[in-house]
Design a protein around this motif. Structure first.
Motif, short mmCIF file in Angstrom:
data_model
loop_
_atom_site.label_atom_id
_atom_site.label_comp_id
_atom_site.label_asym_id
_atom_site.label_seq_id
_atom_site.Cartn_x
_atom_site.Cartn_y
_atom_site.Cartn_z
N PRO A 83 0.80 -1.22 0.00
CA PRO A 83 0.00 0.00 0.00
C PRO A 83 0.84 1.28 0.00
CG PRO A 83 -0.19 -1.14 2.11
CD PRO A 83 0.57 -2.04 1.20
N PHE A 84 2.08 1.20 0.42
CA PHE A 84 2.97 2.36 0.44
C PHE A 84 3.06 3.00 -0.95
CE2 PHE A 84 7.19 4.21 -0.22
CZ PHE A 84 7.27 5.10 0.85
N ASN A 85 3.14 2.18 -1.99
CA ASN A 85 3.33 2.70 -3.34
C ASN A 85 2.18 3.57 -3.81
OD1 ASN A 85 5.83 1.40 -3.61
ND2 ASN A 85 4.80 -0.50 -4.15
N VAL A 86 0.96 3.12 -3.61
CA VAL A 86 -0.18 3.93 -4.04
C VAL A 86 -0.33 5.15 -3.13
CG1 VAL A 86 -2.04 2.72 -2.82
CG2 VAL A 86 -2.52 3.84 -4.97
N LEU A 87 -0.07 5.00 -1.83
CA LEU A 87 -0.15 6.13 -0.91
C LEU A 87 0.81 7.26 -1.31
CD1 LEU A 87 -0.55 4.26 2.47
CD2 LEU A 87 -2.09 6.05 1.61
N ARG A 88 2.00 6.89 -1.75
CA ARG A 88 3.00 7.90 -2.18
C ARG A 88 2.59 8.61 -3.46
NH1 ARG A 88 6.83 10.36 0.38
NH2 ARG A 88 8.14 10.41 -1.44
N ASN A 89 1.75 7.98 -4.25
CA ASN A 89 1.38 8.52 -5.56
C ASN A 89 0.03 9.22 -5.59
OD1 ASN A 89 3.44 7.83 -7.78
ND2 ASN A 89 3.43 6.05 -6.43
N ILE A 90 -0.60 9.39 -4.46
CA ILE A 90 -1.88 10.11 -4.40
C ILE A 90 -1.58 11.60 -4.52
CG2 ILE A 90 -3.82 10.75 -2.91
CD1 ILE A 90 -3.65 7.89 -1.73
N PRO A 91 -2.11 12.27 -5.54
CA PRO A 91 -1.82 13.69 -5.70
C PRO A 91 -2.68 14.63 -4.86
CG PRO A 91 -3.06 12.92 -7.59
CD PRO A 91 -2.81 11.72 -6.71
N SER A 92 -3.84 14.17 -4.39
CA SER A 92 -4.70 15.05 -3.61
C SER A 92 -4.04 15.39 -2.27
CB SER A 92 -6.09 14.44 -3.40
OG SER A 92 -6.00 13.23 -2.71
N GLU A 93 -4.48 16.47 -1.68
CA GLU A 93 -3.90 16.95 -0.42
C GLU A 93 -4.56 16.34 0.80
OE1 GLU A 93 -1.20 19.10 -0.13
OE2 GLU A 93 -1.02 18.75 -2.29
N ASP A 125 -3.21 -0.24 14.79
CA ASP A 125 -3.33 1.18 14.50
C ASP A 125 -1.97 1.85 14.31
OD1 ASP A 125 -2.67 1.00 17.21
OD2 ASP A 125 -4.29 2.33 17.87
N TRP A 126 -1.00 1.52 15.15
CA TRP A 126 0.32 2.16 15.05
C TRP A 126 1.02 1.81 13.74
CZ3 TRP A 126 4.84 -0.45 14.37
CH2 TRP A 126 4.84 -1.83 14.67
N GLN A 127 0.77 0.61 13.20
CA GLN A 127 1.37 0.23 11.92
C GLN A 127 0.79 1.06 10.78
OE1 GLN A 127 0.25 -3.92 12.40
NE2 GLN A 127 2.42 -4.50 12.24
N PHE A 128 -0.51 1.26 10.80
CA PHE A 128 -1.14 2.07 9.76
C PHE A 128 -0.69 3.53 9.87
CE2 PHE A 128 -4.92 4.05 7.65
CZ PHE A 128 -4.65 3.56 6.39
N ASP A 129 -0.61 4.03 11.09
CA ASP A 129 -0.11 5.40 11.30
C ASP A 129 1.30 5.55 10.72
OD1 ASP A 129 -2.46 5.83 12.69
OD2 ASP A 129 -1.49 6.07 14.64
N TRP A 130 2.14 4.57 10.98
CA TRP A 130 3.53 4.61 10.52
C TRP A 130 3.60 4.55 9.00
CZ3 TRP A 130 7.51 0.12 11.04
CH2 TRP A 130 8.80 0.60 10.81
N LEU A 131 2.78 3.69 8.40
CA LEU A 131 2.71 3.60 6.94
C LEU A 131 2.34 4.95 6.34
CD1 LEU A 131 2.56 2.01 4.23
CD2 LEU A 131 0.19 1.46 4.84
N LEU A 132 1.32 5.58 6.88
CA LEU A 132 0.89 6.88 6.37
C LEU A 132 2.00 7.92 6.54
CD1 LEU A 132 -2.80 6.93 7.63
CD2 LEU A 132 -2.02 6.67 5.28
#
Length: 173
Positions: A83-93, A125-132
């Motif tokens: 999921p990191f890859n798509v999260l990095r490529n989201i252009p919206s703010e 929850d902490w893993q998802f927070d860290w990913l974001l």
């Protein structure tokens, strides 16, 4: 989808959280194909466009090319290997995303008939927070809730007191 059960509590909580952070004048890119919740968002006045069912682990041009103000991802990231890859490529703010939390008393969900309906990740929850955070997002608000089931037993009791869903509102750093 939802032939046997309709997630009323999850949809209610998700919609309330979304309305708290996103205005109906903001265009939304909802990751995933049109689904019952994207229809609810549209009925509530939100401008929603969905991705086309492509494998977001492998191709995310529809995400990169979006001009949406907000990206939503409701129970999507647990299905992705990376999921990191798509999260990095989201252009919206802005990002509003929810995930099912990992339950210590229940193994990860896996449909034996639908390869798209499997959880590669079930986050704490902490893993998802860290990913974001690593993907360039700053969490501004979060919420958790339980998902009780109408059954008798130890696991149903644990589901009534253990948070199952986690939702965040984040902005690009």
């Amino acid at each position: 989808m939802y032939e046997q059960t309709y997630p009323s509590k999850r949809f209610h909580n998700t919609l309330s959280f979304l309305k708290k952070h996103v205005g109906t004048e903001e265009a939304i890119l909802d990751l995933g194909v049109p689904n019952p919740f994207s229809k609810i968002m549209t009925a509530e006045g939100f401008q929603v466009t969905n991705t086309n069912g492509e494998d977001l682990d492998l191709t995310f041009e529809s995400v990169q090319n979006s001009a949406a103000d907000v990206t939503t991802a409701f129970e999507i990231f647990e299905h992705l290997v990376a999921p990191f890859n798509v999260l990095r490529n989201i252009p919206s703010e802005k990002l509003v995303a929810s995930i099912p939390l990992k339950l210590w008393f229940s193994s990860a969900y896996r449909s034996k008939t639908d390869p798209w309906d499997r959880h590669y990740h079930e986050f704490e929850d902490w893993q998802f927070d860290w990913l974001l955070e690593k993907a360039g997002w700053e969490i501004k608000d979060r919420m958790k809730w339980t998902n009780p089931v109408r059954k008798i037993g130890i696991r149903p009791l644990l589901r009534s007191i253990t948070p199952r869903y986690y939702i965040v509102y984040a902005e690009k750093k």
